[in-house]
Design a protein around this motif. Structure first.
Motif, PDB file in Angstrom:
ATOM      1  N   GLN A   1       0.842  -1.195   0.000  1.00 37.52           N
ATOM      2  CA  GLN A   1       0.000   0.000   0.000  1.00 37.52           C
ATOM      3  C   GLN A   1       0.878   1.246   0.000  1.00 37.52           C
ATOM      4  OE1 GLN A   1      -2.405   1.767  -0.965  1.00 37.52           O
ATOM      5  NE2 GLN A   1      -4.008   0.624   0.080  1.00 37.52           N
ATOM      6  N   THR A   2       0.325   2.326  -0.526  1.00 36.43           N
ATOM      7  CA  THR A   2       1.003   3.619  -0.481  1.00 36.43           C
ATOM      8  C   THR A   2       0.664   4.303   0.850  1.00 36.43           C
ATOM      9  OG1 THR A   2      -0.834   4.870  -1.422  1.00 36.43           O
ATOM     10  CG2 THR A   2       0.720   3.850  -2.987  1.00 36.43           C
TER      11      THR A   2
ATOM     12  N   GLY B   1      -3.057   5.407   1.184  1.00 36.49           N
ATOM     13  CA  GLY B   1      -4.136   4.441   1.066  1.00 36.49           C
ATOM     14  C   GLY B   1      -4.557   3.868   2.408  1.00 36.49           C
TER      15      GLY B   1
ATOM     16  N   ASN C   1      -7.425   3.506  -2.120  1.00 37.84           N
ATOM     17  CA  ASN C   1      -6.394   4.467  -2.504  1.00 37.84           C
ATOM     18  C   ASN C   1      -6.478   5.808  -1.803  1.00 37.84           C
ATOM     19  OD1 ASN C   1      -5.380   2.598  -4.361  1.00 37.84           O
ATOM     20  ND2 ASN C   1      -6.931   3.202  -5.846  1.00 37.84           N
TER      21      ASN C   1
ATOM     22  N   HIS D   1     -13.160   1.611  -2.197  1.00 33.83           N
ATOM     23  CA  HIS D   1     -12.129   0.936  -2.984  1.00 33.83           C
ATOM     24  C   HIS D   1     -12.623   0.731  -4.415  1.00 33.83           C
ATOM     25  CE1 HIS D   1     -14.355  -2.874  -2.975  1.00 33.83           C
ATOM     26  NE2 HIS D   1     -14.595  -2.640  -1.688  1.00 33.83           N
TER      27      HIS D   1
END
Length: 185
Positions: A68-69, A72, A158, A168
């Protein structure tokens, strides 16, 4: 023609080396040195579940981790009433606006849940989250739970807005992120 074959061979070797160096659940080491006896690489969303089942107490210590970033969110849960999203008792994690991880519980009662903090239908303790090496990790002790096979759901999104994970995507792997799990296996 020889250059094309050479490029193809190099690409194949590069992709095999990437696959072999990927962190599966079996070769993953947690930063706090927690040793999980069981784990599974979940089939979608670059996610993994680790657990230790305590048969005396009927509890399970889980660690769910997913690529994941920092902007997110991730979620993992048990659905005691069905095999899809609705009815899931979920653990959620994301980074807040100060860059600190936040973890909480919520119930997924519709296809457009409010994702606000709510207690679950079973006890949850030692809930925490961390962000490390482009992965978010949620850890908690669940239960006591009854023995048996559980419907599990996992997800990633995100965006987080005003401290609330936003919807999502609704295609492909995001719709296939369900399965069953027997914590005793």
């Amino acid at each position: 023609m020889a250059i094309t074959k050479a490029i193809l061979i190099l690409c194949t070797i590069a992709s095999l080396s990437l696959i072999s160096s990927a962190k599966t659940c079996k070769n993953y080491e947690f930063s706090d040195k927690t040793d999980f006896k069981s784990c599974t690489d979940l089939p979608v969303l670059q996610a993994h579940l680790h657990w230790n089942y305590n048969s005396d107490a009927g509890t399970v210590h889980i660690a769910y981790r997913a690529k994941q970033t920092p902007r997110g969110w991730i979620a993992w849960g048990i659905n005691p009433t069905g095999n899809g999203m609705i009815g899931t008792q979920a653990l959620v994690a994301f980074q807040n606006h100060k860059g600190k991880m936040k973890a909480y519980t919520t119930q997924i009662n519709s296809y457009n849940p409010d994702m606000k903090s709510q207690p679950l239908s079973f006890p949850v303790s030692e809930l925490s989250a961390q962000y490390s090496n482009d992965e978010m990790i949620i850890s908690a002790v669940l239960g006591p739970l009854s023995n048996g096979t559980y419907n599990i759901v996992w997800q990633a999104g995100n965006a987080v807005s005003n401290g609330i994970p936003q919807s999502h995507p609704h295609f492909g792997p995001y719709l296939r992120s369900t399965g069953t799990l027997d914590f005793l296996s």
